[in-house]
Structures are given as structure tokens and as C-alpha cells.
Design an enzyme around this catalytic site. Sequence first.
Site, PDB file in Angstrom:
ATOM      1  CG  ASP A 191      -1.553  -1.282   1.518  1.00 17.47           C
ATOM      2  OD1 ASP A 191      -1.369  -2.218   0.730  1.00 17.47           O
ATOM      3  OD2 ASP A 191      -2.254  -1.376   2.528  1.00 17.47           O
ATOM      4  CD  GLU A 425       1.671  -5.255   9.492  1.00 18.82           C
ATOM      5  OE1 GLU A 425       1.644  -4.642  10.594  1.00 18.82           O
ATOM      6  OE2 GLU A 425       0.936  -4.964   8.531  1.00 18.82           O
TER       7      GLU A 425
END
Length: 457
Positions: A191, A425
Site C-alpha cells: 500500500d 509484520e
Amino acid sequence: MGDSALDRASAPGGTRADWRTTLLDSAWQVLDANWTGTSTIPSRSLYPHQWSWDAAFIAVGRSWTDQRRAQSELESLFAAQWANGMLPHIVFNPAAPPGSYFPGPDFWDAGRAVGRAGRSGPASSGITQPPIHARAALQVYQRASDTGEARAFLARLFPKLSAQHDYLAGSRDPAGHGLAVIVHPWESGMDNAPIWDDDLELAVPPGVLPPYRRHDLVHADPADRPTAAAYDRFVYLAVTYRDAGYDDSTLLATSPFLVEDPLFNAIWCWSAHALAEIATILGEDPGPHRELAARISADMLAHLWDPASGRFHAWDVRGGRLLRKNTISSLMPLLDPALPAAQLAAISADLASPHFRPDAPGAFPVPSHDLLAPEFDRRRYWRGPVWINTNWLLWHGLRQHGAPRPAAEIAASAVALARLSGWREYFDPFSGEGYGSTDFSWSAALVTDLLRSGTVQ
Ligand code: 9WN
């Protein structure tokens, strides 16, 4: 080290002699803790719903020991597929507290979508994500202990996977290049990558943005996440697509953001080959899927390969230009089994160069952005940190092109990061420090896959 499942698994008293067993056990605990009954959420704090390409990675990790849950992961996702074949990037979890993630189901208002007409099903977002699902479904089948059930699973999924690929070919090619466009950076899966920076230099008209609260900043360090300006533009692009009824027939007229990205299209190509294999297993015709894969391969070369820089780059349909940012997306055409020798050599050289190989003792490849580029940021998401899923994709790409040594090194880096910092993450390519969410599902699932595949010694 924080309070992750890995910390808990390796805490004194719970320690087991074999670090692999410890790591696999702890990965399993993370996936179990994130299981909702039908699918696995990426993270309890930051991402409390089901995400599309996450579900595929998680199914791959689960396939080694839990065929039932691996199948359920993909089937629950496809239950939200739209009538036009679009597979949404988020399937909302009805058990998540209302307002626990923005944008939620009310924002997306998928009921008004032209392409969803006549289809009920779970609430979803209105955009898609990289189409890696046919590849994941094939891997679930290949590792299944109950092959009869796995074949039935493939038979149920085959028409849905075909519809997903038909949607991309038929509705997402406004340039007529034979490649799929993304209409929003969220569709890329990467993103916040610098690739989109120039296209996000758009003025948001006053009064267009709904008031919104960023839940991600409650659960993660703002230094790890997109800036406020970037987030406003993400929301603006989503509002624009939504307000056009998610009508892909008007994309050229309505969408400010139309980009053909190497990662998205390379994954599509890799999955089209998997879909051809699935067709063969089911006694269906693999021909159309092979032809699609060959077309994507040729069209990536024709439209995304930049002889000037010797790299693949994203093509900006709106601006009629290549977006010459050197991110990890440029390396992903390795997933195309038909990648020509010259491009294979160029990508391999880039991977081994100071652009993508941190020149420091004990560093961890592969950063998500060019280490020498001005936008490189070792901790902000998709602008430099290492992600386990991109390492996993490169590992596959290199192995399929007969480069087991660099593939094993990249796999070992992913495993070492999880050992050092737990199931975070994303990770600092120099120190290995973990950032973003804790107990993140795809990190656990894909490290499981790397370990069980026997690559990492
Ligand atoms: C927006 C869930 C998703 C991943 C994406 C990652 C991040 C969401 C966000 O989390 O995106 O879709 O809120 O930042 O970039 O790849 O699928 O893990």
C-alpha cells in the site's frame, strides 16, 4: 523482544531443545489464536477481519498439518466473491467490535456495487488484492492427506478461481495491454510503497472525505505506518471508486489512479499457471489458463520492461508513463516461469547488488525498497522493511529459475527474523527489529512453509 507468542514459546520453562520445533509450535499458536471458526485474521489488534492475499498465505502455511482449515480459509474468502468475479480484499468478520478497523463495511457500502448485483454473502470491501489464490489452492491440494476431499475442494473452487481471472482480464484492462490495473494502492498489497508517490500527488477536493478515525495508529507506532496525507489520499481514491458504483466500465473516465503493477501481474501469471494445473487435475481444459499466463508474460515484457533502467516498472495508465521507482515489485517477474534469460539476469544482478543486499554484517535481505533510493525508510511500512511474504515469493521465483542458493539465503533470512524478533509484520533489514503488528498470521504461516519445505538448514 515483546510479548509475542514466540517470546512466550521460548520463555524459560517452556523452552525445547530444537529451535525449529519451538518456532513451528509458536507459529501454530499464533494461527490458532487468530482463528475465527472459519478463517484466520491477520492480527487481533490491527487487522480484525479476513484479508484476501493474507488468506492465501495462511492457507499455504496451514496446508502442512490442517487440511480442513486450509480449505476453509480459501472457501470462506470466496464466499464473498462478487457476481462479476471480483474477489474483495477484505471480508468483514461479524464478531469484530464495530468500528475496530477503518474503513469498515459501512464505508465500502458494497451493496451499491454494479458488479455485486444479485449476490448476497458476507460484507466486504469494494476493491481486490493480488490474485495468488489459485497458487495457494494448488499447494493445499498437493499436501492434502485426504486426497478425495482435496479434489472436491478444488472442484468447488475451480469455477470461482476462473471467474476471478476472467474478471481481471475482462474488466481491469482499460489500456488494452493484456495486464490488470489496480485502482487503489491498497489493491497492490504494498500500500505505502514509493511507487505510488507521484500518482498520490493529487489534490483532495474539500468536503469529499468523510470524518474518520485511524484505528491503526492506536495499535501501531505512527513511525511504522502511512502518513496522514497519504491516508487522506487512500480514503479519497476509495470514495471515488465507491461513488462511481465500483463500475469498471467507466474506469478511464472516473478513476484518478490506474496502474499496471509488476507484482500484481507477475502473481497473476504464476496463478494462471497453477489454474492450468488445477484444470488438468480436474479433467478440464488447461488451454485457456496457459494462454492467459503466456499473454501476461508477453505483455509484462512489452509494457512494463524498461530497457533504459534494465528493470520492470509499474505503468501509469493515466499519466502514460513508467513509474521508475525501484521497489521489490520490480523483482517479482521472477514468478513468471517464462521470464527470458536477459530479464532473469538483470533481476538476479539487482538482487545481489547494493540496491537490495544490505552491505552490513548480519543484515537481513530483502528490503522492500531500494536501499540507495532517497525514499528508503528502514521502518516505515512498504518503504524499506523486510516482509516475510515478499521473501517467500522471491524464494519461489528463484527456485523455479534454478537458483537454489540465493533462494535458500532469502528463506533463511525470513526464518532468522522470526527467531530474532517474533511474529512481527515487518522487520528492519539492518538490525532485524520487528515493526507493525505482533502475532501476525502470514509471518507465522510462511515461516512454517519455509521450515517444513526443508529449505532452511
Ligand atoms: C489495507 C492485512 C493487510 C495486508 C496488506 C498490508 C496492510 C491494510 C492496512 O494489511 O494493508 O489493506 O490497513 O494497512 O499492506 O498487504 O494484506 O495484513
